[in-house]
Design a protein around this motif. Structure first.
Motif, short mmCIF file in Angstrom:
data_model
loop_
_atom_site.label_atom_id
_atom_site.label_comp_id
_atom_site.label_asym_id
_atom_site.label_seq_id
_atom_site.Cartn_x
_atom_site.Cartn_y
_atom_site.Cartn_z
N ALA A 87 2.53 11.84 3.64
CA ALA A 87 1.77 10.67 4.11
C ALA A 87 1.13 11.24 5.24
CB ALA A 87 2.42 9.49 4.35
N ALA B 125 8.24 1.15 4.23
CA ALA B 125 8.26 0.73 2.62
C ALA B 125 9.59 1.21 1.94
CB ALA B 125 6.99 1.57 1.93
N ALA C 109 4.78 3.77 7.96
CA ALA C 109 4.42 2.82 7.25
C ALA C 109 5.14 3.22 5.88
CB ALA C 109 2.85 2.55 6.78
N THR C 110 5.44 4.47 5.37
CA THR C 110 5.96 4.96 4.33
C THR C 110 7.48 4.85 4.47
OG1 THR C 110 4.22 6.62 4.11
CG2 THR C 110 6.22 6.99 2.69
N ALA D 68 0.82 6.41 9.29
CA ALA D 68 1.20 6.66 7.77
C ALA D 68 2.54 6.87 7.58
CB ALA D 68 0.35 8.01 7.33
N MET E 211 1.20 -3.32 5.42
CA MET E 211 0.71 -2.46 4.46
C MET E 211 2.02 -1.71 3.78
SD MET E 211 -2.96 -0.49 4.28
CE MET E 211 -3.26 -0.32 6.15
N GLY E 212 2.92 -1.21 4.61
CA GLY E 212 4.25 -0.66 4.23
C GLY E 212 5.02 -1.70 3.55
N LEU F 203 -0.52 4.95 1.20
CA LEU F 203 -0.49 4.59 2.59
C LEU F 203 -1.34 5.20 3.35
CD1 LEU F 203 3.20 3.17 2.70
CD2 LEU F 203 1.13 2.04 3.36
N ALA G 119 -0.48 -1.52 9.76
CA ALA G 119 0.56 -0.34 9.03
C ALA G 119 1.64 -1.00 8.35
CB ALA G 119 0.46 0.90 9.88
N VAL H 188 3.54 -2.29 0.22
CA VAL H 188 3.75 -1.21 -0.83
C VAL H 188 5.37 -1.11 -1.25
CG1 VAL H 188 3.99 1.43 -1.06
CG2 VAL H 188 1.87 0.44 -0.02
#
Length: 143
Positions: A131, A75, A71-72, A68, A19-20, A49, A16, A23
């Motif tokens: 998210a 980001a 991760a947001t 989520a 991925m964050g 995400l 996570a 993004v």
């Protein structure tokens, strides 16, 4: 939770986070293309995400919602740090990598925090909540 599940949760958190960060970097490229900070892209980042985490890391539910949202927010933080580095690079005639290396993590975090407006924070929280909601809910059954 069983002790053997701990590595799975740690790996899910790592995925996570990666991925964050990815993004956040993509968000920075989009903001550079738009020639403005575009904090409203936090909603798009949250949707992307949530979808990715729900489909590839965790099943829909509380765990996926927490990942989520994390991760947001990561980001958004990375986006702000990168934007601070870009402003430094532009002001001092450096490349982006030189600005990142010269300024250091502490200074970039401080500059990102100084440039944060309340409306930006509202967009980031809205993106994290979106998210979490999207990752929490179960997908509709297919017919």
């Amino acid at each position: 939770m069983k002790p053997r599940d701990i590595p799975l949760y740690v790996f899910a958190l790592f995925c996570a986070a990666m991925m964050g960060l990815a993004v956040g970097a993509t968000w920075m490229v989009a903001a550079m293309y738009l020639r403005q900070a575009a904090p409203w892209l936090a909603l798009v980042a949250g949707v992307v995400l949530a979808w990715a985490i729900r489909h590839w890391i965790r099943r829909p539910g509380a765990g996926a919602a927490g990942l989520a949202a994390f991760a947001t927010l990561l980001a958004a933080l990375y986006f702000n740090v990168l934007m601070a580095a870009i402003q430094l690079a532009g002001n001092f005639g450096l490349s982006l990598t030189d600005a990142l290396r010269t300024a250091g993590t502490g200074m970039l975090l401080a500059l990102a925090r100084l440039g944060l407006r309340p409306v930006d924070v509202a967009w980031y929280v809205a993106g994290a909540l979106l998210a979490a909601w999207l990752a929490w809910r179960r997908p509709a059954p297919r017919r």
